[in-house]
Design an enzyme around this catalytic site. Structure first.
Site, PDB file in Angstrom:
ATOM      1  N   ARG A 192       0.814  -1.218  -0.047  1.00 35.69           N
ATOM      2  CA  ARG A 192       0.096   0.048   0.065  1.00 35.69           C
ATOM      3  C   ARG A 192       0.878   1.242   0.015  1.00 35.69           C
ATOM      4  O   ARG A 192       0.582   2.418  -0.753  1.00 35.69           O
ATOM      5  CB  ARG A 192      -0.933   0.011   1.106  1.00 35.69           C
ATOM      6  CG  ARG A 192      -2.079  -1.123   1.217  1.00 35.69           C
ATOM      7  CD  ARG A 192      -2.847  -1.414   2.207  1.00 35.69           C
ATOM      8  NE  ARG A 192      -3.941  -2.253   1.890  1.00 35.69           N
ATOM      9  CZ  ARG A 192      -4.739  -2.628   2.769  1.00 35.69           C
ATOM     10  NH1 ARG A 192      -4.500  -2.449   4.092  1.00 35.69           N
ATOM     11  NH2 ARG A 192      -5.743  -3.411   2.430  1.00 35.69           N
TER      12      ARG A 192
ATOM     13  N   LYS B 234     -19.884 -17.480  -0.982  1.00 31.73           N
ATOM     14  CA  LYS B 234     -21.510 -17.181  -0.985  1.00 31.73           C
ATOM     15  C   LYS B 234     -21.983 -16.266  -1.874  1.00 31.73           C
ATOM     16  O   LYS B 234     -21.534 -14.833  -1.956  1.00 31.73           O
ATOM     17  CB  LYS B 234     -21.425 -16.704   0.576  1.00 31.73           C
ATOM     18  CG  LYS B 234     -21.217 -17.565   1.459  1.00 31.73           C
ATOM     19  CD  LYS B 234     -21.866 -17.281   2.682  1.00 31.73           C
ATOM     20  CE  LYS B 234     -21.748 -18.456   4.058  1.00 31.73           C
ATOM     21  NZ  LYS B 234     -22.137 -18.002   5.301  1.00 31.73           N
TER      22      LYS B 234
END
Ligand code: ADP
Ligand code: MG
Length: 399
Positions: free
Chosen positions: A38, A199
């Site tokens: 980052r 999911k």
């Protein structure tokens, strides 16, 4: 989206104080930074402003201190890692506003860099309190947002500051916005989307948005089981959200209406136990899954057909692995399709954009990440973008 302002629009910044929102929420172990990706992402922005003679004040959050000072979540802990990446000395300022910051600005010479304390030590950050934003803005002349990963949150240092100072996208933010625009905003057609992962429930909004946007929707991972079950397939003891059957039907209907072809696997890799290379593993047609078996990956025939689909496409956006890729050999489909996408991208026939924590890990595992057109490391913000939402930190930068 409309155009947005970049550092090219900021004019002469010599001697000006640039408040730069970056992502310094770095993974740590035993007080040491374990991954400086980052920091490297924002280094071009920070160094460009420094080179142009601005005084650079970095703003970032770190962990979840919930509006209180916390010695274990001070940004002073990342100073060494930031200095290493930038190759320059960086000052640490234990406040984000007030006389201590003002004094620091007085000491800094043009081109110098400082990190201010964790913005989330103050409740005004997450509350997007205008007074808190004003107290930070008081020490700056311009605001640069280089933290796409935090742009889905309307916080004081992602959104509030943009109302108070001339505001610009940093280079990393700019690259992310340009890549996402190419992938979903104004893509070259045909467009394919791969949506996988565990999911359906976590990606409902993504699926609903994409069926109206893309020509091919490739569904894999655990969520493919839910769609197969909705279509009447017995998925045995696979991970499956049976209660979402009617939602899956709605998504399939919406896809039909908008001319989006949905691809579900027709062969799969199954096993009776979830372990590496289990003896019970076999490949079968989706209609042949036994009641004591679970689907853990897309099968080789389906992968071949999916590769052929990608060959006809110009744009690909990918979130979610096709199988339980952490456990071999259930990484095979993800690895194979990732390699195809990487090769097509390298050839120049496909613009490929991927994002998501596990997705990036899977593409790295496949050795495919480097050849993708763009890999987003912004988990939540990337998913919200795939849901078609306007990100408050991005909207605020529009020209
Ligand atoms: P991302 O972080 O890229 O958004 P997700 O978190 O949605 O992706 O999903 C990744 C997880 O889905 C992985 O841990 C992977 O093991 C799991 N997964 C994929 N396919 C299956 C499957 N068939 N059964 C169980 N888990 C699966
Ligand atoms: Mg995940």
């Amino acid at each position: 989206m409309a155009g947005f302002k970049t550092l090219d629009d900021a004019g002469d910044v010599t001697g000006k104080v640039a408040l730069v929102r970056v992502d310094l929420n770095l993974p740590m172990d035993g007080g040491r930074v374990t991954d400086d990706t980052r920091v490297r992402a924002s280094a071009p922005t920070i160094l460009e402003l420094s080179r142009k003679g601005a005084k650079v004040l970095l703003l970032a959050h770190f962990g979840r201190p919930k509006g209180q000072r916390s010695s274990t979540q001070s940004l002073s802990m990342v100073i060494d890692a930031v200095q290493d990446v930038l190759g320059k000395e960086v000052m640490f300022v234990p406040e984000v506003s007030g006389p201590v910051v003002e004094q620091a600005v007085g000491i800094l010479r043009n081109g110098d860099i400082a990190i201010l304390e964790n913005t989330r030590f103050w409740p005004g950050e997450e509350a997007n309190d205008p007074e808190f934003a004003k107290s930070i803005a008081a020490n700056g002349d311009l605001f640069v947002n280089d933290a796409f990963s935090a742009a889905h949150r309307a916080h004081a240092t992602t959104e509030g500051l943009t109302h108070l100072l001339p505001s610009y996208a940093g280079r990393s933010m700019q690259a992310e916005l340009e890549a996402l625009e190419k992938a979903l905003g104004n893509p070259e057609k045909p467009v394919a989307a791969v949506v996988g992962g565990a999911k359906v429930s976590s990606k409902l909004a993504v699926l609903k948005h994409l069926v109206g946007k893309v020509d091919h929707l490739i569904i894999g991972g655990g969520m493919a089981n839910t769609f197969l079950a909705a279509r009447g397939v017995d998925v045995g003891k696979s991970l499956c959200e049976h209660e979402l059957a009617s939602t899956c039907e709605e998504i399939l209907d919406a896809a039909d209406t908008s001319g989006c072809t949905v691809h579900l696997p027709y062969d799969v890799v199954v096993a009776k136990e979830f372990a590496a290379n289990p003896p019970s593993m076999r490949i079968c047609n989706v209609h042949e899954v036994a009641t004591d078996e679970m689907i853990l990956d897309v099968g080789p025939q389906a992968v071949e057909a999916l590769a052929d689909v990608l060959k006809t496409c110009r744009t690909l956006v990918w979130n979610g692995p096709l199988g339980a890729f952490e456990t071999p050999p259930f990484d095979a489909a993800t690895v194979a399709l990732a390699k195809t996408a990487a090769a097509l991208s390298k050839e120049g026939s496909l613009v490929s954009v991927a994002g998501g924590g596990d997705t990036v890990a899977a593409l790295n595992h496949a050795g495919a990440a480097a050849d993708f057109t763009y890999i987003s490391t912004a988990g939540g913000a990337f998913l919200e973008w795939m849901e078609g939402r306007v990100l408050p930190g991005v909207a605020a930068l529009e020209a």
